[in-house]
Write an enzyme that holds these catalytic residues in place. Structure first.
Site, short mmCIF file in Angstrom:
data_model
loop_
_atom_site.label_atom_id
_atom_site.label_comp_id
_atom_site.label_asym_id
_atom_site.label_seq_id
_atom_site.Cartn_x
_atom_site.Cartn_y
_atom_site.Cartn_z
N CYS A 3 -16.53 48.39 -17.43
CA CYS A 3 -15.65 49.50 -17.80
C CYS A 3 -16.05 49.99 -19.19
O CYS A 3 -16.03 49.23 -20.16
CB CYS A 3 -14.19 49.03 -17.80
SG CYS A 3 -13.06 50.23 -18.53
N HIS A 97 -6.16 56.45 -19.76
CA HIS A 97 -6.35 57.17 -21.04
C HIS A 97 -5.55 58.45 -21.02
O HIS A 97 -5.37 59.08 -19.97
CB HIS A 97 -7.82 57.44 -21.32
CG HIS A 97 -8.56 58.13 -20.21
ND1 HIS A 97 -8.99 57.48 -19.08
CD2 HIS A 97 -8.94 59.43 -20.07
CE1 HIS A 97 -9.61 58.34 -18.29
NE2 HIS A 97 -9.58 59.54 -18.85
P1 AMP Z 1 -11.39 61.65 -17.37
O1 AMP Z 1 -12.39 62.61 -16.81
O2 AMP Z 1 -9.99 62.17 -17.41
O3 AMP Z 1 -11.51 60.29 -16.73
O4 AMP Z 1 -11.77 61.48 -18.91
C1 AMP Z 1 -12.80 60.66 -19.35
C2 AMP Z 1 -13.24 61.20 -20.68
O5 AMP Z 1 -13.98 60.19 -21.33
C3 AMP Z 1 -14.13 62.44 -20.59
O6 AMP Z 1 -13.49 63.52 -21.30
C4 AMP Z 1 -15.41 61.98 -21.27
O7 AMP Z 1 -16.00 62.99 -22.04
C5 AMP Z 1 -14.94 60.81 -22.11
N1 AMP Z 1 -15.96 59.82 -22.42
C6 AMP Z 1 -16.79 59.21 -21.56
N2 AMP Z 1 -17.56 58.32 -22.21
C7 AMP Z 1 -17.18 58.36 -23.52
C8 AMP Z 1 -17.60 57.69 -24.70
N3 AMP Z 1 -18.58 56.77 -24.68
N4 AMP Z 1 -17.00 58.00 -25.86
C9 AMP Z 1 -16.01 58.92 -25.90
N5 AMP Z 1 -15.57 59.60 -24.83
C10 AMP Z 1 -16.15 59.31 -23.65
ZN ZN Z 2 -11.27 49.02 -19.04
#
Ligand code: AMP
Ligand code: ZN
Length: 110
Positions: A3, A97
């Site tokens: 994850c 999140h």
């Molecule tokens: P969701 O699409 O609602 O699951 O949101 C996941 C979010 O996580 C997206 O907006 C991505 O840009 C963000 N994300 C993915 N990997 C990272 C990371 N390593 N650091 C910061 N944000 C991330």
């Molecule tokens: Zn997790």
């Protein structure tokens, strides 16, 4: 567990932290959809909104206490909080999140 957000919590993947306490971490989204785009996550792995129960919901309440603190810190009064549950809703990371979006006029809901 494979994850990405658990790895961020563990410090195995870098992030730009904006808030941290014993239960919660908040950091800037790597692909910001607005001038302010912060993700607030529980340190406990919960797969998404669909996995919130009476046993784990205290951290969700805590997150919603932390969000106004982050908003104050960021100097924003108008913001949107979003959580996507499931692929069809746009969830790409399966660790609960809450997106905080601000800094521009936000239109529509999807
Ligand atoms: P969701 O699409 O609602 O699951 O949101 C996941 C979010 O996580 C997206 O907006 C991505 O840009 C963000 N994300 C993915 N990997 C990272 C990371 N390593 N650091 C910061 N944000 C991330
Ligand atoms: Zn997790």
């Amino acid at each position: 567990m494979d994850c990405i957000f658990c790895k961020i919590i563990a410090g195995e993947i870098p992030s730009t932290k904006v808030y941290e306490d014993e239960q919660v971490l908040a950091f800037r989204d790597i692909q910001p959809a607005a001038p302010v785009h912060i993700l607030v996550i529980p340190k406990q792995h919960i797969s998404g909104c669909g996995a919130i129960t009476a046993e784990n919901s205290a951290v969700v309440a805590h997150i919603f206490e932390v969000i106004p603190q982050i908003a104050k810190q960021e100097g924003i009064t108008d913001f949107r909080v979003v959580s996507n549950q499931g692929a069809e809703a746009g969830q790409t990371v399966h660790h609960l999140h809450f997106h905080i979006l601000a800094g521009r006029t936000l239109k529509g809901m999807c």
